[in-house]
Design an enzyme around this catalytic site. Structure first.
Site, PDB file in Angstrom:
ATOM      1  N   GLY A   1       8.967  35.761  21.559  1.00  0.00           N
ATOM      2  CA  GLY A   1      10.240  36.446  21.833  1.00  0.00           C
ATOM      3  C   GLY A   1      10.837  37.258  20.709  1.00  0.00           C
ATOM      4  O   GLY A   1      12.029  37.548  20.726  1.00  0.00           O
TER       5      GLY A   1
ATOM      6  N   LYS B   1      18.916  29.908  33.814  1.00  0.00           N
ATOM      7  CA  LYS B   1      19.172  29.059  32.640  1.00  0.00           C
ATOM      8  C   LYS B   1      19.429  27.604  33.069  1.00  0.00           C
ATOM      9  O   LYS B   1      19.061  26.675  32.347  1.00  0.00           O
ATOM     10  CB  LYS B   1      20.355  29.593  31.833  1.00  0.00           C
ATOM     11  CG  LYS B   1      20.075  30.914  31.111  1.00  0.00           C
ATOM     12  CD  LYS B   1      18.897  30.823  30.160  1.00  0.00           C
ATOM     13  CE  LYS B   1      18.792  32.019  29.242  1.00  0.00           C
ATOM     14  NZ  LYS B   1      17.508  32.058  28.513  1.00  0.00           N
TER      15      LYS B   1
ATOM     16  N   THR C   1      21.716  41.532  21.138  1.00  0.00           N
ATOM     17  CA  THR C   1      20.262  41.736  21.042  1.00  0.00           C
ATOM     18  C   THR C   1      19.849  42.660  22.187  1.00  0.00           C
ATOM     19  O   THR C   1      20.675  42.998  23.036  1.00  0.00           O
ATOM     20  CB  THR C   1      19.504  40.398  21.215  1.00  0.00           C
ATOM     21  OG1 THR C   1      19.797  39.901  22.536  1.00  0.00           O
ATOM     22  CG2 THR C   1      19.887  39.358  20.186  1.00  0.00           C
TER      23      THR C   1
ATOM     24  N   ILE D   1      12.429  33.540  25.331  1.00  0.00           N
ATOM     25  CA  ILE D   1      12.098  34.593  26.298  1.00  0.00           C
ATOM     26  C   ILE D   1      13.032  34.510  27.490  1.00  0.00           C
ATOM     27  O   ILE D   1      13.262  33.432  28.038  1.00  0.00           O
ATOM     28  CB  ILE D   1      10.630  34.396  26.766  1.00  0.00           C
ATOM     29  CG1 ILE D   1       9.661  34.725  25.629  1.00  0.00           C
ATOM     30  CG2 ILE D   1      10.340  35.235  28.006  1.00  0.00           C
ATOM     31  CD1 ILE D   1       8.220  34.367  25.920  1.00  0.00           C
TER      32      ILE D   1
ATOM     33  N   TYR E   1      26.483  37.991  34.507  1.00  0.00           N
ATOM     34  CA  TYR E   1      25.331  37.192  34.066  1.00  0.00           C
ATOM     35  C   TYR E   1      24.509  36.762  35.288  1.00  0.00           C
ATOM     36  O   TYR E   1      23.288  36.602  35.216  1.00  0.00           O
ATOM     37  CB  TYR E   1      25.793  35.991  33.235  1.00  0.00           C
ATOM     38  CG  TYR E   1      24.704  35.396  32.365  1.00  0.00           C
ATOM     39  CD1 TYR E   1      24.119  36.129  31.336  1.00  0.00           C
ATOM     40  CD2 TYR E   1      24.255  34.095  32.580  1.00  0.00           C
ATOM     41  CE1 TYR E   1      23.119  35.587  30.547  1.00  0.00           C
ATOM     42  CE2 TYR E   1      23.259  33.536  31.786  1.00  0.00           C
ATOM     43  CZ  TYR E   1      22.699  34.291  30.771  1.00  0.00           C
ATOM     44  OH  TYR E   1      21.701  33.742  29.995  1.00  0.00           O
TER      45      TYR E   1
ATOM     46  N   SER F   1      16.420  40.142  17.268  1.00  0.00           N
ATOM     47  CA  SER F   1      16.094  39.042  18.178  1.00  0.00           C
ATOM     48  C   SER F   1      16.483  37.685  17.593  1.00  0.00           C
ATOM     49  O   SER F   1      16.320  37.448  16.379  1.00  0.00           O
ATOM     50  CB  SER F   1      14.580  38.990  18.441  1.00  0.00           C
ATOM     51  OG  SER F   1      14.147  40.142  19.101  1.00  0.00           O
ATOM     52  N   ILE F   2      16.936  36.785  18.475  1.00  0.00           N
ATOM     53  CA  ILE F   2      17.223  35.422  18.039  1.00  0.00           C
ATOM     54  C   ILE F   2      15.956  34.808  17.432  1.00  0.00           C
ATOM     55  O   ILE F   2      16.009  34.115  16.409  1.00  0.00           O
ATOM     56  CB  ILE F   2      17.745  34.580  19.222  1.00  0.00           C
ATOM     57  CG1 ILE F   2      19.129  35.098  19.655  1.00  0.00           C
ATOM     58  CG2 ILE F   2      17.809  33.100  18.845  1.00  0.00           C
ATOM     59  CD1 ILE F   2      19.738  34.401  20.850  1.00  0.00           C
TER      60      ILE F   2
ATOM     61  N   VAL G   1       3.922  36.271  29.347  1.00  0.00           N
ATOM     62  CA  VAL G   1       4.101  34.980  30.019  1.00  0.00           C
ATOM     63  C   VAL G   1       4.145  35.082  31.540  1.00  0.00           C
ATOM     64  O   VAL G   1       4.187  34.062  32.229  1.00  0.00           O
ATOM     65  CB  VAL G   1       5.351  34.210  29.515  1.00  0.00           C
ATOM     66  CG1 VAL G   1       5.229  33.886  28.038  1.00  0.00           C
ATOM     67  CG2 VAL G   1       6.640  34.967  29.814  1.00  0.00           C
TER      68      VAL G   1
HETATM   69  P1  NAP Z   1      15.459  39.793  22.766  1.00  0.00           P
HETATM   70  O1  NAP Z   1      15.443  40.115  21.323  1.00  0.00           O
HETATM   71  O2  NAP Z   1      15.450  40.951  23.717  1.00  0.00           O
HETATM   72  O3  NAP Z   1      14.290  38.786  23.102  1.00  0.00           O
HETATM   73  C1  NAP Z   1      13.849  38.533  24.420  1.00  0.00           C
HETATM   74  C2  NAP Z   1      12.359  38.444  24.351  1.00  0.00           C
HETATM   75  O4  NAP Z   1      11.767  38.041  25.599  1.00  0.00           O
HETATM   76  C3  NAP Z   1      11.732  39.798  24.000  1.00  0.00           C
HETATM   77  O5  NAP Z   1      10.879  39.642  22.906  1.00  0.00           O
HETATM   78  C4  NAP Z   1      11.004  40.119  25.269  1.00  0.00           C
HETATM   79  O6  NAP Z   1       9.917  41.009  25.091  1.00  0.00           O
HETATM   80  C5  NAP Z   1      10.558  38.757  25.691  1.00  0.00           C
HETATM   81  N1  NAP Z   1       9.948  38.795  27.019  1.00  0.00           N
HETATM   82  C6  NAP Z   1      10.478  39.244  28.181  1.00  0.00           C
HETATM   83  N2  NAP Z   1       9.553  39.188  29.157  1.00  0.00           N
HETATM   84  C7  NAP Z   1       8.418  38.688  28.602  1.00  0.00           C
HETATM   85  C8  NAP Z   1       7.120  38.402  29.086  1.00  0.00           C
HETATM   86  N3  NAP Z   1       6.769  38.623  30.363  1.00  0.00           N
HETATM   87  N4  NAP Z   1       6.185  37.894  28.218  1.00  0.00           N
HETATM   88  C9  NAP Z   1       6.504  37.675  26.923  1.00  0.00           C
HETATM   89  N5  NAP Z   1       7.717  37.943  26.393  1.00  0.00           N
HETATM   90  C10 NAP Z   1       8.671  38.444  27.233  1.00  0.00           C
HETATM   91  O7  NAP Z   1      16.772  38.955  23.132  1.00  0.00           O
HETATM   92  P2  NAP Z   1      17.349  37.553  22.630  1.00  0.00           P
HETATM   93  O8  NAP Z   1      18.799  37.637  22.903  1.00  0.00           O
HETATM   94  O9  NAP Z   1      16.876  37.241  21.265  1.00  0.00           O
HETATM   95  O10 NAP Z   1      16.722  36.546  23.690  1.00  0.00           O
HETATM   96  C11 NAP Z   1      15.960  35.399  23.343  1.00  0.00           C
HETATM   97  C12 NAP Z   1      16.360  34.227  24.223  1.00  0.00           C
HETATM   98  O11 NAP Z   1      17.688  33.804  23.860  1.00  0.00           O
HETATM   99  C13 NAP Z   1      16.425  34.525  25.730  1.00  0.00           C
HETATM  100  O12 NAP Z   1      15.969  33.407  26.461  1.00  0.00           O
HETATM  101  C14 NAP Z   1      17.908  34.716  25.957  1.00  0.00           C
HETATM  102  O13 NAP Z   1      18.277  34.493  27.315  1.00  0.00           O
HETATM  103  C15 NAP Z   1      18.445  33.644  25.036  1.00  0.00           C
HETATM  104  N6  NAP Z   1      19.871  33.751  24.698  1.00  0.00           N
HETATM  105  C16 NAP Z   1      20.374  34.932  24.246  1.00  0.00           C
HETATM  106  C17 NAP Z   1      21.738  35.026  23.944  1.00  0.00           C
HETATM  107  C18 NAP Z   1      22.337  36.317  23.464  1.00  0.00           C
HETATM  108  O14 NAP Z   1      23.551  36.477  23.575  1.00  0.00           O
HETATM  109  N7  NAP Z   1      21.565  37.223  22.905  1.00  0.00           N
HETATM  110  C19 NAP Z   1      22.566  33.888  24.084  1.00  0.00           C
HETATM  111  C20 NAP Z   1      22.005  32.696  24.536  1.00  0.00           C
HETATM  112  C21 NAP Z   1      20.655  32.630  24.851  1.00  0.00           C
HETATM  113  P3  NAP Z   1      10.172  42.561  25.578  1.00  0.00           P
HETATM  114  O15 NAP Z   1      11.125  43.158  24.612  1.00  0.00           O
HETATM  115  O16 NAP Z   1       8.811  43.130  25.579  1.00  0.00           O
HETATM  116  O17 NAP Z   1      10.730  42.499  26.990  1.00  0.00           O
END
Ligand code: NAP
Length: 261
Positions: free
Chosen positions: A11, A161, A192, A90, A154, A17-18, A63
């Site tokens: 991810g 989730k 992000t 992810i 959301y 990215s987180i 995935v």
């Molecule tokens: P992010 O940087 O956009 O990361 C999301 C990642 O998921 C990306 O690397 C994306 O790749 C990957 N992904 C999506 N579809 C995929 C697939 N089929 N196979 C492999 N990888 C895939 O955003 P993020 O905010 O850090 O998100 C990471 C996690 O934290 C997520 O589960 C998100 O829901 C969770 N989260 C985020 C927040 C927030 O506010 N940002 C808060 C709580 C929880 P691509 O770029 O290629 O699509």
């Protein structure tokens, strides 16, 4: 805290990215890391991040495909043999699902994709990793408060989730006897790539900082530090838990009494 541990991180889309915050903290705490990336397009973006942290193992893994997952883990097995941890960071839902009234915009297809990529993939990665997981291995995923409380836009991601959090508990129960721990971090909102898919995300951040006890949002590094702890032996008694790293937002119903009362 993580010396001699080999940890797979998924991810990382870019430096915001987180998963990048997690990688930085885990690397600082002594872990050897491997990055899984979705496709060739992503490889270009994560290479500089990998170089900066001295990460030499970069493996393609989409995935949504069982074949891709199988190939990725057979490559990891050849390179590493055993794995001590896996971070699932992810999430995905089609953009049209993340804007507007929940009842109106949610579709069967949107529901299916959101749950497949954002929840089932955690089970799929756990299954693939199982044969090479070391005895005290730790799995970790990233969730959000939308799993237990509704909020605008959301939408179906909240349902996905909720599924992911149940997934965490069921995996913990299934793998606990093997000594494997499974946990989730519920992170506060962070700007992000994935978050920018949720309509009006910017306004959410302001509202959030107003209500959170710490009066601010959180950083990817703060999430990363808790991730490093949860994947370390210091957390050996913790499994099946959802740990909030959200500046206390989930504990606060109101920040202040409106002035005219
Ligand atoms: P992010 O940087 O956009 O990361 C999301 C990642 O998921 C990306 O690397 C994306 O790749 C990957 N992904 C999506 N579809 C995929 C697939 N089929 N196979 C492999 N990888 C895939 O955003 P993020 O905010 O850090 O998100 C990471 C996690 O934290 C997520 O589960 C998100 O829901 C969770 N989260 C985020 C927040 C927030 O506010 N940002 C808060 C709580 C929880 P691509 O770029 O290629 O699509």
């Amino acid at each position: 805290m993580l010396e001699n541990k080999k940890i797979i991180i998924t991810g990382i889309a870019n430096k915001f990215s987180i998963a990048n915050g997690i990688a930085k903290s885990m690397s600082k705490n002594g872990a050897e890391l491997a990055f899984l990336y979705q496709n060739e397009r992503l490889l270009k973006r994560i290479k500089p991040i990998a170089e900066e942290l001295g990460v030499a193992t970069l493996v393609e893994c989409d995935v949504s495909s069982d074949d891709s997952i199988d190939e990725a883990f057979s490559e990891i097995k050849t390179k590493w043999g055993k794995v001590d941890g896996l971070v699932h960071s992810i999430g995905f839902a089609p953009t049209d699902q993340l804007e507007g009234d929940f009842t109106e915009v949610t579709t069967r297809e949107g529901f299916k994709i959101a749950h497949d990529i954002s929840s089932y993939s955690f089970t799929a990665l756990a299954k693939a990793a199982l044969p090479i997981l070391s005895e005290n291995a730790a799995l970790l995923t990233l969730t959000y408060l939308g799993s237990i409380q509704s909020l605008p836009n959301y939408n179906v991601m909240g349902l996905a989730k909720a599924s992911l959090e149940a997934n965490t508990r069921f995996l913990a129960a299934s793998l606990g006897k093997k000594g494997v721990r499974v946990n989730a971090i519920s992170a506060g909102p962070i700007k992000t790539l994935a978050a920018s898919g949720v309509k009006n995300f910017r306004s959410m951040l302001t509202e959030y900082a107003d209500r959170a006890p710490l009066g601010r949002t959180v950083t990817t590094e703060e999430v990363g530090n808790v991730a490093a702890f949860l994947c370390s032996d210091l957390a050996s008694g913790i499994t099946g838990e959802i740990t909030y790293v959200d500046a206390g937002f989930n504990t606060s119903a109101m920040s202040s009494i409106p002035k005219n009362n």
